[in-house]
Design an enzyme around this catalytic site. Structure first.
Site, PDB file in Angstrom:
ATOM      1  CB  VAL A 176      -0.937  -0.013   1.231  1.00 18.31           C
ATOM      2  CG1 VAL A 176      -1.715   1.301   1.331  1.00 18.31           C
ATOM      3  CG2 VAL A 176      -1.899  -1.186   1.156  1.00 18.31           C
ATOM      4  N   GLY A 177       0.412   2.283  -0.700  1.00 21.07           N
ATOM      5  CA  GLY A 177       1.117   3.554  -0.721  1.00 21.07           C
ATOM      6  C   GLY A 177       2.427   3.497  -1.481  1.00 21.07           C
ATOM      7  NE  ARG A 178       4.123   3.671  -7.149  1.00 26.34           N
ATOM      8  CZ  ARG A 178       3.795   2.665  -7.966  1.00 26.34           C
ATOM      9  NH1 ARG A 178       2.536   2.231  -8.002  1.00 26.34           N
ATOM     10  NH2 ARG A 178       4.703   2.100  -8.720  1.00 26.34           N
ATOM     11  CG  LEU A 179       5.297   3.229   1.600  1.00 27.45           C
ATOM     12  CD1 LEU A 179       4.845   3.497   3.023  1.00 27.45           C
ATOM     13  CD2 LEU A 179       6.553   4.037   1.271  1.00 27.45           C
ATOM     14  CG  HIS A 180       6.175  -1.242  -4.067  1.00 20.03           C
ATOM     15  ND1 HIS A 180       4.798  -1.366  -3.946  1.00 20.03           N
ATOM     16  CD2 HIS A 180       6.379  -0.295  -5.028  1.00 20.03           C
ATOM     17  CE1 HIS A 180       4.208  -0.559  -4.810  1.00 20.03           C
ATOM     18  NE2 HIS A 180       5.138   0.114  -5.468  1.00 20.03           N
TER      19      HIS A 180
END
Length: 199
Positions: A176-180
């Protein structure tokens, strides 16, 4: 997907890839599709989709016409990168390393498993070369069919397999939130260093 933690990863990237690939085969259409990137003699990058046709502790295998653009580029500079993307799982795997031709016996063995129309296509197609029309290609196919009518189709001498021996392999899992979550395996001293990377 739940967070990907260091403690959940195998010590060897090919073992880890096998675990992810096994799930992808069950859940992703064409799970063996991958993008293969090479570099031409002028230093310009080139990429295309190919099929992953095997992997083990040594690396990743694929097959092609040696005279194709990628074949000629690998002959001049035997380095490549690949990426497998499984959208349904929000996962991707990236690898870079040296590429070498497989032994003729390995290429023969795989070629023998291909459907006959694919075998004939390997003989007929001047891969990556200009054609005047579709009719020209169809005529080449008819000639190959006539040549091998009633007999097994042998592997063409200009066609075979390659092995990419990875120097680095990265496992990417979307969050989520591009916090890969990203982990990179790097080969060193006969083993692998594993590092978490920023997203």
């Amino acid at each position: 997907m739940p967070p990907l933690g260091r403690d959940s990863l195998a010590a060897d990237p090919m073992t880890q890839f096998g675990e992810w690939f096994e799930r992808a085969v069950d859940e992703v259409p064409l799970a063996d599709a991958m993008s293969l990137a090479t570099v031409d003699t002028g230093g310009a990058p080139d990429a295309r989709m190919v099929l992953l046709k095997g992997f083990d502790a040594d690396g990743f295998r694929f097959f092609t016409n040696y005279g194709s653009a990628k074949g000629e580029q690998l002959e001049a500079n035997p380095q490549a990168a690949l990426i497998v993307y499984w959208r349904e799982l929000d996962r991707q795997v990236r690898a870079r390393g040296e590429v070498e031709r497989l032994a003729a016996a390995d290429s023969d063995a795989y070629f023998a498993t291909r459907a006959q129309d694919s075998q004939l296509g390997a003989w007929a197609s001047p891969q990556s070369q200009p054609l005047e029309s579709r009719d020209e290609l169809d005529e080449m196919i008819r000639e190959a069919e006539a040549r091998f009518e009633g007999s097994e189709v042998p592997r063409p001498p200009h066609w075979g397999g390659y092995l990419l021996r990875p120097q680095t392999v990265e496992f990417w899992q979307g969050q989520v939130g591009r916090l890969h979550d990203r982990f990179r395996y790097s080969r060193e001293d006969g083993g692998w260093r594993i590092e978490r990377l920023g997203p």
